[in-house]
Design an enzyme around this catalytic site. Structure first.
Site, mmCIF file in Angstrom:
data_model
loop_
_atom_site.group_PDB
_atom_site.id
_atom_site.type_symbol
_atom_site.label_atom_id
_atom_site.label_comp_id
_atom_site.label_asym_id
_atom_site.label_seq_id
_atom_site.Cartn_x
_atom_site.Cartn_y
_atom_site.Cartn_z
ATOM 1 N N HIS A 57 -1.507 -1.799 -6.573
ATOM 2 C CA HIS A 57 -0.864 -2.634 -5.571
ATOM 3 C C HIS A 57 -1.591 -2.393 -4.255
ATOM 4 O O HIS A 57 -2.173 -1.329 -4.040
ATOM 5 C CB HIS A 57 0.611 -2.256 -5.415
ATOM 6 C CG HIS A 57 1.467 -2.661 -6.578
ATOM 7 N ND1 HIS A 57 1.466 -3.933 -7.094
ATOM 8 C CD2 HIS A 57 2.368 -1.956 -7.315
ATOM 9 C CE1 HIS A 57 2.322 -3.999 -8.101
ATOM 10 N NE2 HIS A 57 2.876 -2.810 -8.262
ATOM 11 N N CYS A 99 -3.083 -5.445 -6.062
ATOM 12 C CA CYS A 99 -1.956 -6.294 -6.427
ATOM 13 C C CYS A 99 -0.720 -5.976 -5.605
ATOM 14 O O CYS A 99 -0.499 -4.837 -5.211
ATOM 15 C CB CYS A 99 -1.621 -6.121 -7.911
ATOM 16 S SG CYS A 99 -2.984 -6.534 -9.008
#
Length: 405
Positions: free
Chosen positions: A238, A286
């Site tokens: 992330h 992400c």
């Protein structure tokens, strides 16, 4: 006989095997009582590099005779199919059909990283298209070198003592963010690709920002970089604009590896063994719910200051930066502030397209041209639009990978 086969494959095994497989072989051979504790520790502790460990290991096994060699070969075929393909080995009693035929135009790999994947994902990856990397013939290498050597980075051939290293850092599980489903496929596919390109690959998973910094510093300090011609750093996690999220990231816990930290760790001052050598950074960042954001860009403050400098000052500043930060390229999964897409079953779209284009064109195109081809594959937007982008590029020459050379 198995010992004769191992003698024939000795040199290729030493050049091809990775750290994980060496450690796995040591455990297996200790369990099967091919090696005793003292012999295992001697191989592991008295040899500094992976190649030295591999040399000591295979020589020790060959001295044990055919049965020991058969156990050794069987474990390679079971635990590291990619290495088995490279060595053209198959399991079972060794006879005339031991060596496998192989296409001279491409190498078909089955990833050792698949062994660590959940069963359902492993079956899915194995049932899909195999990773096929087109090799570069000596004639093509010679032709490109004659035509473009003045503007190419020097490339070390496999026949030389080359110790290419690559690092993959992938955060899949988080304390406060969603699980990045499908990341296992990305790890497996990228590891196979980099191994096919001649890199010994380390994989680190589920790290905090501090852990990532520690691993990067340790990797930058590896002595093998001295006898390498390049390196790859792959980050999958992330992300926010400021950097890569560590596993403890939340709104209240800023567990983020800043982008600039990566460049600082591997610049000329801090990583002299990679001076004047390509340093390729791949970033798949992400957000939650199978979406991502690319955050890497030049600092607006730096850009503003640079534009106001007098010509002489600007020239001095450019020379300094060229010495400290040079020969980098970062390829990100999308432009800043836009999402990147990842399938929970087949992995990230960006990683998939990147691998496909490297497989197809690395034998004849330099890296920046391959990255352009990746962008071209995203040119027509659909419901899951994204556009990969190259950032902070300081490559001064063309970087050819020449797979198979």
């Amino acid at each position: 006989m198995a010992d004769k086969v191992l003698k024939e494959k000795r040199r290729l095994f030493i050049r091809s095997v990775g750290t994980g497989t060496v450690n796995s072989l040591l455990d297996e051979l200790l369990e099967k009582r091919v090696l005793n504790q003292e012999e295992m520790e001697k191989v592991r502790d008295e040899n500094a590099t992976v190649m030295d460990k591999a040399r000591a290991l295979i020589d020790a096994v060959i001295r044990k005779g055919p049965q020991a060699c058969q156990i050794f070969i069987g474990h390679i075929c079971e635990d590291d199919p990619h290495l088995a393909e490279t060595l053209r080995l198959s399991s079972g009693p060794q006879s005339g059909n031991f060596l496998k035929t192989q296409d001279s135009q491409a190498v078909v790999h089955s990833s050792p990283a698949l062994q660590a994947m959940p069963d359902d994902l492993a079956k899915l990856a194995l049932s899909g298209p195999k990773v096929s990397l087109k090799l570069c013939s000596p004639e093509v290498v010679e032709r490109i070198w004659k035509e473009k050597s003045a503007e190419m980075y020097p490339i070390m051939g496999k026949s030389m003592t080359r110790t290419r290293l690559a690092l993959i850092i992938c955060n899949t599980e988080f304390d406060n963010l969603s699980r990045r489903a499908g990341a296992e496929v990305d790890i497996a596919s990228m590891k196979v690709l980099l191994e096919g390109l001649g890199y010994s690959v380390e994989v680190k998973e589920n790290l905090t920002a501090l852990d990532m910094t520690t691993e990067l510093k340790a990797f930058a300090a590896r002595p093998e970089h001295r006898s390498s011609d390049s390196t790859f750093l792959v980050f999958m996690s992330h992300g926010i604009r400021e950097g890569i999220c560590g596993k403890k990231f939340s709104e209240k816990v800023p567990d983020v590896l800043e982008v600039n930290t990566i460049f600082q760790i591997f610049n000329t001052r801090n990583c002299p063994n990679l001076r004047d050598k390509p340093k390729v950074i791949i970033i798949q960042a992400c957000r939650g719910e199978n979406q991502g954001v690319v955050w890497l860009k030049d600092s607006t403050g730096t850009s503003g200051n640079s534009s106001s400098l007098a010509p002489d000052d600007f020239e001095d500043d450019a020379i300094k930066k060229a010495h400290v930060e040079k020969d980098f390229i970062a390829f990100c999964s999308s432009t800043p502030d836009t999402v990147s897409w990842r399938s929970p079953t087949t992995g990230s779209v960006f990683i998939e397209k990147l691998i496909e284009n490297l497989q197809e064109y690395a034998w004849s195109c330099d890296l920046e041209e391959i990255f352009r081809k990746v962008r071209l594959s995203f040119e027509l937007p659909d419901a899951r639009a994204q556009m990969p982008t190259a950032e902070r590029v300081t490559l001064t020459r063309r970087f050819y990978l020449f797979p198979g050379h």
